[in-house]
Design a protein around this motif. Structure first.
Motif: not given
Length: 754
Positions: A203-216
């Motif tokens: 993202g930027t300083n104004m719009v931020k994406n975060e994805s946290v998790g697992d892959i099996d």
């Protein structure tokens, strides 16, 4: 799920002295091994390094893969693939011939071939013109012992590994010789769940994406081979090889919690929105190859004619259900926001042929000439269905997207080499390859609103002149110096050309590209050796039109929601230089109670690439620039301690450290791993216990900041810390002569199916 996140596949070609995690369709165990060595354990010959391995109780019960991990200049950080210092990949040859197996079957072969069969290992860092290799690939040639008596022998092996999940594998191999006929066979199988934990931020300083998790990714696999070799007469041999493998990966899952955060110009929080990506995939693949080889010995000096014909059939079927879930009335992510169903099959058929002629003369002169032909067709009939939903979870739209991509490729190649030993001290080799590539890619996409994009034809015709030069000078009994230069092409893998989009989250995806063209590589290497134990290697590689994956970002507004989209675009991306200097030692101490292999080096990377458009879709993104330089420290050491006089107990310590370095995706942070093992030989049995990544430090982190303000961060943990227990039993007449291993004409094509 293996093809969804391709980030770690990028890393496989970035670390010069230690290899990063890549294509995860291969191996499972890791044991460290002591070796009783001949007097000259490691020496330089003309165009290769030679590591002599004599039969000994130390090698007993070990696997070929374990032995290769102990070989100077070779390394592995994922216990799946091998890497030569300064090279992108290591191609495996046996008795001078490329192995007739796909990547997964090859690893199983190495894991299940007894080390007792090996006489020496040759490491060819800069292959000559006679070898069909690409980019800066190097070659590992395994020379097997010659055993003359008839009979049957073999081995059985079982292994169990525990990391996040438990996995198991087993194999059976046998060799039989009776007079002129030799047969070898192998059957192996197992099951595992390959776990990954991800943190993705952009993202930027104004719009931020975060994805946290697992892959099996659960896998069940079975494979094997049958090789038959018949001596027609004293001068000619005929061989037939069949290799097969199958992998089933059902119920692979991605489960990521996505957070979209918005700020105003003053940095004040405006809003935070949550979604959840729950993707499920079923895939299966089949790989079958058949190779026929004829070899004719022309004289007593070693002149010969070698002819190969091969057929390869590869099939992969992949079906995925990708869901973006939004909070329902109970905030439990029970409501659909978007669903994308993908059906992505791939079928590859290849017919190949090679001819090699080698003429040896009495005055230490060798002339070689030959040619190859490859005809390949890939068929990718992809179907995507996008379902949209309203605020109440009701389906509002179904958008189909079909793309049928067919790729036809013909490659013609010829080579000539001349090798001369001018004196006992000086020898040289010169050669060239000339390659002609003709390809046509056709893509039918009837849903595209642009008529020019509904039916596309991509035609590529190019010719390449690829020279090679090397020399070796023995200064005296203790000092040796050599130099090599080569130029190579790197053609895109077939999966890279298929213009399919793989969904990661609502905000992230990967995009392949049918417009990717071949890249060029120029390699130089200067080597100095002292007492056949100490060495210095200087290497320089220049890559043009680098084939890689580039992270592009742009602002998107969908359903009145603004977010920052991140796409990993497969394309050609500028130029790159890699320069390295490494010193090392391979030596035994204290009457061979301690054997050590230690390397330390510096690598300097220079990147120069700019991209702002997806070549496949024409979509414009914010400009991504990578013109950063980096200098990295790299350390690798393998140590084996013999614990008793009878040579039955061994303790191993392996360690590697890769300093942070700039790659195409950004700055790769440092990696390290400490591995321990203990092994017991008892008659025909071997028991081994291995603990990998003891400190749990082998985790990938990549971070990138752009001048535009765009930010991208990836953290990938594949749970490398684990414990493996293995039991090996050798049976039969150990003097059985190993049959000829034949290079398949289609092996260079197989490498591109991965």
């Amino acid at each position: 799920m293996k093809n969804i996140l391709l980030l770690t596949a990028i890393l496989s070609g970035t670390c010069a002295f230690a290899q990063e995690k890549a294509k995860s369709d291969t191996v499972k165990t890791k044991s460290i091994e002591g070796i009783t060595l001949t007097k000259q354990v490691f020496k330089k010959q003309s165009d290769r390094f030679v590591y002599d391995v004599a039969a000994s109780p130390v090698a007993k019960g070990n696997t070929t893969f374990d032995l290769l991990k102990q070989t100077p200049l070779l390394s592995t950080t994922d216990d799946k693939t091998l890497k030569i210092a300064g090279k992108n990949n290591a191609l495996i040859y046996i008795n001078g011939r490329k192995t007739n197996m796909d990547a997964e079957s090859l690893t199983q072969f190495l894991k299940n071939t007894p080390a007792e069969n090996i006489q020496k290992i040759e490491v060819i860092t800069v292959p000559g013109s006679e070898y069909q290799v690409e980019s800066s690939d190097g070659i590992i040639n395994i020379v097997l012992k010659k055993k003359m008596s008839d009979g049957l022998n073999g081995n059985m092996r079982m292994a169990n590994t525990q990391n996040k999940y438990n996995s198991s594998s087993a194999s059976f191999s046998a060799n039989y010789r009776k007079g002129k006929l030799g047969i070898s066979a192998n059957l192996n199988g197992g099951e595992n769940i390959q776990p990954q934990s991800y943190i993705l931020r952009n993202g930027t300083n104004m719009v931020k994406n975060e994805s946290v998790g697992d892959i099996d990714d659960p896998n069940k696999y079975i494979g094997g081979y049958i090789n038959a070799d018949y001596q027609l007469n004293e001068n000619s041999n005929l061989a037939l090889s069949w290799n097969t493998s199958a992998n089933k990966s059902y119920n692979s899952t991605i489960d990521l919690l996505n957070t979209l955060t918005k700020y105003d110009n003053n940095g004040n929080l405006i809003s935070t929105d949550f979604t959840r990506s729950k993707n499920r995939e079923n895939s299966r693949s089949y790989n079958n190859s058949l190779n026929l080889n004829y070899e004719l010995k022309l004289d007593s000096l070693g002149s010969k004619l070698n002819v190969n014909a091969a057929y390869l059939n590869y099939k992969r079927f992949q079906y995925s259900d990708n869901n973006t879930l939004v909070p329902g009335p109970l905030e439990d992510f029970s409501q659909h926001g978007k669903k994308i169903i993908q059906d992505i099959p791939q079928i590859i058929n290849n017919f190949s042929g090679t001819v090699d002629y080698i003429q040896k003369f009495k005055k230490d002169l060798t002339f070689s000439a030959g040619g190859n032909f490859n005809k390949t067709k890939t068929d990718n009939d992809s179907k995507n269905y996008t379902y949209s939903y309203d605020e109440n979870g009701n389906q509002t739209e179904l958008k189909p997207d079909f793309n049928h991509f067919i790729y036809d490729e013909n490659i013609y190649g010829v080579y000539v080499t001349l090798e001369k030993k001018f004196s006992d001290k000086f020898s040289g080799k010169i050669g060239t390859r000339y390659e002609i590539t003709n390809s046509i890619g056709t893509a039918d996409n009837p849903q595209n609103t642009n008529p020019d994009m509904q039916h596309q034809k991509i035609v590529r015709n190019y010719n390449n002149f690829l020279p090679y030069l090397s020399f070796n000078y023995v200064i005296n009994d203790k000092n040796n110096i050599s130099y090599s230069f080569s130029s190579r092409m790197r053609r895109p893998s077939f999966w890279e050309l298929n213009p399919v989009r793989n969904i990661i989250t609502e905000f992230n995806y990967t995009q392949n590209n049918p417009f990717v063209k071949a890249s060029s590589t120029y390699n130089q290497e200067l080597t100095y050796m002292y007492k056949n134990s100490y060495f210095l290697i200087l290497n320089h590689s220049l890559f043009k039109d680098v084939i890689t994956q580039v992270p592009l970002q742009r602002k998107i507004v969908e359903n009145n929601i603004e977010y920052q989209q991140l796409a990993y675009i497969r394309t050609n991306f500028g130029t790159k230089q890699e320069m390295s200097a490494m010193v090392g030692v391979q030596k035994s101490f204290f009457k061979q109670y301690l054997t050590t292999n230690f390397n330390i080096g510096i690598q300097h990377n220079i990147n120069d690439g700019t991209l702002n458009t997806d070549p496949t879709t024409g979509q414009v993104f914010d400009t991504y620039v990578n013109n950063t330089k980096s200098t990295s420290l790299i350390i690798q050491t393998n140590n084996t301690i013999r614990l008793d006089k009878k040579k039955t107990w061994f303790f191993g310590i392996n360690y590697f450290y890769v300093d942070k370095q700039q790659i195409e995706l950004g700055m790769l942070k440092n990696l390290m791993s400490l591995d321990l093992s203990i092994k017991k030989n008892w008659n025909d049995w071997t028991f081994a216990l291995n603990v990998n990544d003891v400190l749990r430090t082998n985790i990938v982190e990549i971070e990138d900041y752009q001048a535009s303000g765009n930010y991208n961060f990836v953290r990938n943990d594949q749970y490398r810390r684990g414990m493996t227990l293995s039991i090996t039993y050798n049976f039969g007449n150990q003097k059985v002569k190993k049959i000829r291993d034949i290079e398949a004409a289609s092996d260079d094509i197989k490498n591109r199916t991965r």
